[in-house]
Design a protein around this motif. Sequence first.
Motif, short mmCIF file in Angstrom:
data_model
loop_
_atom_site.label_atom_id
_atom_site.label_comp_id
_atom_site.label_asym_id
_atom_site.label_seq_id
_atom_site.Cartn_x
_atom_site.Cartn_y
_atom_site.Cartn_z
N TYR A 137 0.99 -1.22 -0.07
CA TYR A 137 0.42 0.01 -0.04
C TYR A 137 0.66 1.22 0.23
CZ TYR A 137 -3.99 -2.67 -0.22
OH TYR A 137 -5.01 -3.86 -0.34
N ASP A 138 1.93 1.34 0.74
CA ASP A 138 2.97 2.40 0.37
C ASP A 138 4.08 2.94 -1.01
OD1 ASP A 138 4.17 4.52 2.15
OD2 ASP A 138 5.99 3.27 1.83
N ALA A 139 3.46 1.31 -1.54
CA ALA A 139 4.72 1.82 -3.07
C ALA A 139 2.92 2.44 -3.80
CB ALA A 139 4.46 -0.07 -3.39
N ALA A 164 -0.17 14.62 5.71
CA ALA A 164 0.04 15.32 7.19
C ALA A 164 -0.74 14.89 8.23
CB ALA A 164 0.59 16.75 7.08
N GLU A 165 -2.58 15.16 7.23
CA GLU A 165 -3.10 15.81 8.21
C GLU A 165 -3.20 13.69 8.58
OE1 GLU A 165 -6.67 16.15 10.16
OE2 GLU A 165 -5.10 17.50 9.02
N HIS A 166 -3.26 12.65 8.04
CA HIS A 166 -3.02 11.31 7.83
C HIS A 166 -2.09 10.65 9.37
CE1 HIS A 166 -6.21 9.59 5.49
NE2 HIS A 166 -6.01 10.72 4.74
N LYS A 167 -1.22 11.40 9.02
CA LYS A 167 0.32 11.32 10.33
C LYS A 167 -0.62 11.72 11.32
CE LYS A 167 3.71 12.61 7.92
NZ LYS A 167 4.79 13.05 7.15
N LYS A 168 -1.41 13.06 11.56
CA LYS A 168 -1.79 13.43 12.67
C LYS A 168 -2.46 12.73 13.16
CE LYS A 168 -4.04 17.84 14.32
NZ LYS A 168 -4.49 19.37 13.70
N GLN A 169 -3.90 12.30 12.42
CA GLN A 169 -5.18 11.74 13.43
C GLN A 169 -4.08 10.40 13.31
OE1 GLN A 169 -7.11 10.33 9.54
NE2 GLN A 169 -8.16 13.15 9.35
N ALA A 170 -2.75 9.96 13.23
CA ALA A 170 -3.09 8.45 13.21
C ALA A 170 -1.39 8.61 14.90
CB ALA A 170 -2.32 7.82 12.26
N GLY A 171 -1.83 10.08 15.19
CA GLY A 171 -0.59 10.71 16.32
C GLY A 171 0.85 9.53 15.54
N ALA A 180 -1.04 -0.57 7.21
CA ALA A 180 -1.79 -0.29 5.66
C ALA A 180 -3.22 0.19 5.65
CB ALA A 180 -1.45 -2.27 5.93
N GLU A 181 -3.79 0.11 6.76
CA GLU A 181 -5.09 0.11 6.69
C GLU A 181 -5.44 1.99 6.50
OE1 GLU A 181 -8.16 -1.07 6.85
OE2 GLU A 181 -7.14 -2.90 6.59
N GLN A 182 -4.36 2.53 7.42
CA GLN A 182 -4.35 3.75 7.35
C GLN A 182 -3.64 4.72 5.87
OE1 GLN A 182 -1.91 3.66 10.68
NE2 GLN A 182 -3.22 4.73 12.32
N LEU A 183 -2.68 4.07 5.36
CA LEU A 183 -2.20 3.65 3.36
C LEU A 183 -4.36 3.80 3.14
CD1 LEU A 183 1.47 2.24 4.17
CD2 LEU A 183 0.76 4.57 3.73
N ARG A 184 -4.60 2.27 3.06
CA ARG A 184 -6.18 2.56 2.20
C ARG A 184 -6.89 3.97 2.33
NH1 ARG A 184 -5.91 -2.99 4.42
NH2 ARG A 184 -5.66 -4.62 3.12
N ASP A 185 -6.74 4.67 3.58
CA ASP A 185 -7.42 5.97 3.69
C ASP A 185 -6.67 6.47 2.75
OD1 ASP A 185 -9.18 4.63 5.60
OD2 ASP A 185 -8.20 5.01 7.33
N VAL A 186 -5.48 6.86 3.21
CA VAL A 186 -4.42 7.75 2.11
C VAL A 186 -4.83 7.56 1.10
CG1 VAL A 186 -1.84 8.35 1.85
CG2 VAL A 186 -2.46 7.62 4.18
#
Length: 195
Positions: A137-139, A164-171, A180-186
């Motif tokens: 998912y990062d690829a 940046a917003e997703h990293k902030k939400q994930a802390g 992986a789930e967070q990257l799917r959202d990204v």
Amino acid sequence: MATIATQSKKLVYRFDEGDASMRDLLGGKGSNLCEMARLELPIPPGFVVTTEACLDYFALGQQFPEGLWENIQENIGRLEEVMGRGFGSTANPLLVSVRSGAKISMPGMMDTILNLGINDDVVDGLASMMGEPRPAYDAYRRFLQIYADVVMEVEHDTFEKILAEHKKQAGVSLDYELGAEQLRDVIADFKAAIR
């Protein structure tokens, strides 16, 4: 519409067909990769679309010269055969990098697109093949970002803000800390921004 005589012109060279002396035709990166292949250095297989093909493309009003697309498809087929993978395969995908080049080195001026061939279906196959979904998912995230920036001219900051917003939400503070789930959202947000 202009026509260019391409029948006698070789538009695509495999790495094992060129050498360092062909800088004008294959560009700096291309001719150096060909030279490395000639010297039997351990490089992955690949091919170069000639500078003449590029000039013909522009002379034809941004249309592929006759035979170029077929040459590219033939060479992708060779890569599939050599690598034992399939371009677009969901079970055993072949991803490629596309690098621009010129006769004269221009660091930072030419673009590279990594992971060409990845899509919604292929990413799942790649994740299964890798045994872990996060790097796949990062690829995909990286492909979407660079393709949209380089090819579609979507503003680069658009993706940095989303990330940046997703990293902030994930802390978290670093890209690799996203799961992986967070990257799917990204990825979903990247696609929405591209649309």
